[in-house]
Design a protein around this motif. Structure first.
Motif, PDB file in Angstrom:
ATOM      1  N   VAL A   9       2.201   4.794  15.112  1.00 21.55           N
ATOM      2  CA  VAL A   9       1.079   3.892  15.693  1.00 21.55           C
ATOM      3  C   VAL A   9       1.784   2.538  15.938  1.00 21.55           C
ATOM      4  CG1 VAL A   9      -0.801   2.303  14.963  1.00 21.55           C
ATOM      5  CG2 VAL A   9      -0.694   4.833  14.270  1.00 21.55           C
ATOM      6  N   LEU A  10       2.778   1.867  15.436  1.00 27.93           N
ATOM      7  CA  LEU A  10       3.537   0.436  15.517  1.00 27.93           C
ATOM      8  C   LEU A  10       4.208   0.706  16.845  1.00 27.93           C
ATOM      9  CD1 LEU A  10       4.818  -0.294  11.838  1.00 27.93           C
ATOM     10  CD2 LEU A  10       2.929  -1.730  13.303  1.00 27.93           C
ATOM     11  N   GLN A  11       4.599   1.751  17.181  1.00 28.47           N
ATOM     12  CA  GLN A  11       5.469   1.928  18.461  1.00 28.47           C
ATOM     13  C   GLN A  11       4.330   1.505  19.484  1.00 28.47           C
ATOM     14  OE1 GLN A  11       6.978   5.962  18.075  1.00 28.47           O
ATOM     15  NE2 GLN A  11       6.193   6.420  20.117  1.00 28.47           N
ATOM     16  N   CYS A  12       3.242   1.891  19.614  1.00 33.66           N
ATOM     17  CA  CYS A  12       2.267   1.650  20.551  1.00 33.66           C
ATOM     18  C   CYS A  12       1.642   0.069  20.580  1.00 33.66           C
ATOM     19  CB  CYS A  12       0.948   2.532  20.204  1.00 33.66           C
ATOM     20  SG  CYS A  12       1.333   4.217  20.032  1.00 33.66           S
ATOM     21  N   TYR A  41       0.940  -1.236  -0.080  1.00 36.82           N
ATOM     22  CA  TYR A  41       0.000  -0.074   0.164  1.00 36.82           C
ATOM     23  C   TYR A  41       0.819   1.419   0.125  1.00 36.82           C
ATOM     24  CZ  TYR A  41      -2.892   3.808   1.908  1.00 36.82           C
ATOM     25  OH  TYR A  41      -3.322   5.127   2.199  1.00 36.82           O
ATOM     26  N   PHE A  42       1.826   1.168   0.923  1.00 37.53           N
ATOM     27  CA  PHE A  42       2.791   2.559   0.963  1.00 37.53           C
ATOM     28  C   PHE A  42       3.521   2.628  -0.309  1.00 37.53           C
ATOM     29  CE2 PHE A  42       2.087   2.108   5.592  1.00 37.53           C
ATOM     30  CZ  PHE A  42       1.634   3.491   5.780  1.00 37.53           C
ATOM     31  N   ARG A  43       4.033   1.505  -0.965  1.00 37.91           N
ATOM     32  CA  ARG A  43       4.669   1.745  -2.356  1.00 37.91           C
ATOM     33  C   ARG A  43       3.813   2.315  -3.436  1.00 37.91           C
ATOM     34  NH1 ARG A  43       7.292  -3.256  -0.560  1.00 37.91           N
ATOM     35  NH2 ARG A  43       5.791  -4.408  -1.469  1.00 37.91           N
ATOM     36  N   SER A  44       2.392   2.101  -3.361  1.00 35.65           N
ATOM     37  CA  SER A  44       1.646   2.375  -4.276  1.00 35.65           C
ATOM     38  C   SER A  44       0.749   3.652  -4.121  1.00 35.65           C
ATOM     39  CB  SER A  44       0.537   1.359  -4.912  1.00 35.65           C
ATOM     40  OG  SER A  44      -0.157   0.972  -3.697  1.00 35.65           O
ATOM     41  N   VAL A  45       0.759   4.059  -2.938  1.00 37.29           N
ATOM     42  CA  VAL A  45      -0.194   5.424  -2.499  1.00 37.29           C
ATOM     43  C   VAL A  45       0.311   6.739  -3.220  1.00 37.29           C
ATOM     44  CG1 VAL A  45       1.079   5.971  -0.492  1.00 37.29           C
ATOM     45  CG2 VAL A  45      -1.366   6.502  -0.608  1.00 37.29           C
ATOM     46  N   PRO A  46      -0.457   7.232  -3.940  1.00 37.22           N
ATOM     47  CA  PRO A  46      -0.029   8.284  -4.849  1.00 37.22           C
ATOM     48  C   PRO A  46       0.373   9.647  -4.077  1.00 37.22           C
ATOM     49  CG  PRO A  46      -2.389   8.218  -4.989  1.00 37.22           C
ATOM     50  CD  PRO A  46      -1.783   6.994  -4.190  1.00 37.22           C
ATOM     51  N   THR A  47      -0.106   9.860  -2.982  1.00 34.78           N
ATOM     52  CA  THR A  47      -0.188  11.203  -2.169  1.00 34.78           C
ATOM     53  C   THR A  47       0.100  10.895  -0.686  1.00 34.78           C
ATOM     54  OG1 THR A  47      -2.644  11.276  -1.846  1.00 34.78           O
ATOM     55  CG2 THR A  47      -1.940  12.528  -3.716  1.00 34.78           C
ATOM     56  N   TRP A  48       0.766  11.751   0.146  1.00 31.11           N
ATOM     57  CA  TRP A  48       0.847  11.792   1.689  1.00 31.11           C
ATOM     58  C   TRP A  48       1.648  10.827   1.917  1.00 31.11           C
ATOM     59  CZ3 TRP A  48      -0.304  16.524   2.661  1.00 31.11           C
ATOM     60  CH2 TRP A  48      -1.557  17.308   2.028  1.00 31.11           C
ATOM     61  N   ARG A  49       2.524  10.368   1.175  1.00 34.18           N
ATOM     62  CA  ARG A  49       3.419   8.984   1.602  1.00 34.18           C
ATOM     63  C   ARG A  49       3.973   9.204   2.656  1.00 34.18           C
ATOM     64  NH1 ARG A  49       6.759   6.121  -3.155  1.00 34.18           N
ATOM     65  NH2 ARG A  49       4.285   6.168  -3.941  1.00 34.18           N
ATOM     66  N   ASP A  50       4.853  10.491   2.848  1.00 33.06           N
ATOM     67  CA  ASP A  50       5.883  10.753   4.084  1.00 33.06           C
ATOM     68  C   ASP A  50       5.031  10.661   5.168  1.00 33.06           C
ATOM     69  OD1 ASP A  50       7.877  10.392   2.133  1.00 33.06           O
ATOM     70  OD2 ASP A  50       8.124  12.735   1.932  1.00 33.06           O
ATOM     71  N   GLU A  51       4.081  11.507   5.132  1.00 32.76           N
ATOM     72  CA  GLU A  51       3.018  11.741   6.359  1.00 32.76           C
ATOM     73  C   GLU A  51       2.371  10.392   6.860  1.00 32.76           C
ATOM     74  OE1 GLU A  51       3.653  15.591   4.331  1.00 32.76           O
ATOM     75  OE2 GLU A  51       3.005  13.336   3.612  1.00 32.76           O
ATOM     76  N   LEU A  52       2.134   9.495   5.758  1.00 33.11           N
ATOM     77  CA  LEU A  52       1.628   8.513   6.317  1.00 33.11           C
ATOM     78  C   LEU A  52       2.396   7.400   6.999  1.00 33.11           C
ATOM     79  CD1 LEU A  52      -0.963   7.737   3.097  1.00 33.11           C
ATOM     80  CD2 LEU A  52      -1.703   8.074   5.404  1.00 33.11           C
ATOM     81  N   GLN A  53       3.665   7.257   6.222  1.00 30.68           N
ATOM     82  CA  GLN A  53       4.746   6.608   6.979  1.00 30.68           C
ATOM     83  C   GLN A  53       5.091   7.159   8.414  1.00 30.68           C
ATOM     84  OE1 GLN A  53       6.011   3.851   5.971  1.00 30.68           O
ATOM     85  NE2 GLN A  53       6.636   3.808   3.735  1.00 30.68           N
ATOM     86  N   THR A  54       5.045   8.346   8.486  1.00 32.48           N
ATOM     87  CA  THR A  54       5.430   8.774   9.919  1.00 32.48           C
ATOM     88  C   THR A  54       4.079   8.352  10.765  1.00 32.48           C
ATOM     89  OG1 THR A  54       6.117  10.866   9.121  1.00 32.48           O
ATOM     90  CG2 THR A  54       5.639  11.020  11.373  1.00 32.48           C
ATOM     91  N   LEU A  55       2.913   8.584  10.456  1.00 32.72           N
ATOM     92  CA  LEU A  55       2.056   8.044  11.200  1.00 32.72           C
ATOM     93  C   LEU A  55       2.055   6.370  11.498  1.00 32.72           C
ATOM     94  CD1 LEU A  55      -0.998   9.966   9.591  1.00 32.72           C
ATOM     95  CD2 LEU A  55      -0.104  10.193  11.926  1.00 32.72           C
ATOM     96  N   ARG A  56       2.182   5.852  10.479  1.00 30.32           N
ATOM     97  CA  ARG A  56       2.572   4.282  10.738  1.00 30.32           C
ATOM     98  C   ARG A  56       3.754   4.041  11.858  1.00 30.32           C
ATOM     99  NH1 ARG A  56       5.494   0.169   6.249  1.00 30.32           N
ATOM    100  NH2 ARG A  56       4.146  -1.660   6.641  1.00 30.32           N
ATOM    101  N   ARG A  57       4.775   4.877  11.811  1.00 32.50           N
ATOM    102  CA  ARG A  57       5.812   4.409  12.749  1.00 32.50           C
ATOM    103  C   ARG A  57       5.261   4.870  14.094  1.00 32.50           C
ATOM    104  NH1 ARG A  57       8.504   7.978  15.330  1.00 32.50           N
ATOM    105  NH2 ARG A  57       7.901   9.853  13.963  1.00 32.50           N
TER     106      ARG A  57
END
Length: 214
Positions: A26-29, A8-24
């Motif tokens: 959430v996963l630490q929780c 999903y993150f490889r193919s998402v066309p917009t807001w990729r950096d922001e989403l990756q930051t949110l992913r990081r």
């Protein structure tokens, strides 16, 4: 991390950096990462806690039972005027996310704790049905659909919500939502006429079907 979410993150066309930051964050929780409704969804004990989404103007993190969060910083918004359970936060930059990272961590952990405790959203009997999770997810990733749904009359919204929620399986609820997308975008209710031939406008009386079969 989940390999389907990686794709999903490889193919998402917009807001990729922001989403990756949110992913990081959430996963630490300590939540489990899954791909549901074509977007990253994070669960605790098999229960949905938060999802990530993209709109044209921003990306979002949505809390399925956000109304139960204390929200002392007042950062949570309703996805729509009639949303009574879900709450979200909108972001337009990595800096904006990192500026409230401690708050996000606290809210995510609180949401997981609520799921662990089996917390339920108490809805007033006269408030009408709540959005099914699949509809919340679809509206979070589709800004035109969200705007169109919010512009429907309360009665039309209720009709769709009841129709979607009546399906027992999640995949069936998703299929029903997808089937109704264009009707919603056209501002039509579930039982409204779309051909203009009905004698009982705006309701459908089957005129189009009768004409086709004659």
């Amino acid at each position: 991390m989940n390999s389907k979410v990686d794709e999903y993150f490889r193919s998402v066309p917009t807001w990729r950096d922001e989403l990756q930051t949110l992913r990081r964050i959430v996963l630490q929780c300590g939540l489990t990462e899954e791909l549901k409704w074509r977007v990253p969804c994070y669960t605790f004990g098999g229960k949905n806690v938060v999802i990530l989404g993209t709109l044209k103007s921003c990306c979002t993190i949505s809390f399925f039972k956000g109304v139960l969060l204390k929200d002392p910083r007042k950062v949570l918004d309703k996805p729509g005027e009639n949303s009574r359970s879900a709450r979200l936060i909108r972001f337009t930059s990595v800096d904006q996310i990192e500026a409230i990272e401690p708050i996000l961590v606290a809210y995510i952990r609180e949401a997981a704790t609520l799921e662990k405790a089996g917390a339920k959203v108490e809805l007033k009997n006269d408030a009408g049905p709540d959005y099914p999770e699949e509809l919340t997810a679809c509206l979070a990733e589709n800004e035109p659909l969200r705007a169109a749904f919010e512009n429907l009359t309360p009665g039309r919204q209720r009709g769709y919500i009841l129709h979607f929620s009546a399906a027992k399986q999640s995949k069936t609820r998703v299929a029903r939502i997808k089937k109704c997308e264009q009707r919603i975008l056209d501002g039509k209710g579930l039982h409204d006429c779309v051909c203009g031939l009905s004698g009982k406008l705006p309701n459908c009386d089957g005129s189009h079907k009768q004409m086709r079969n004659s």
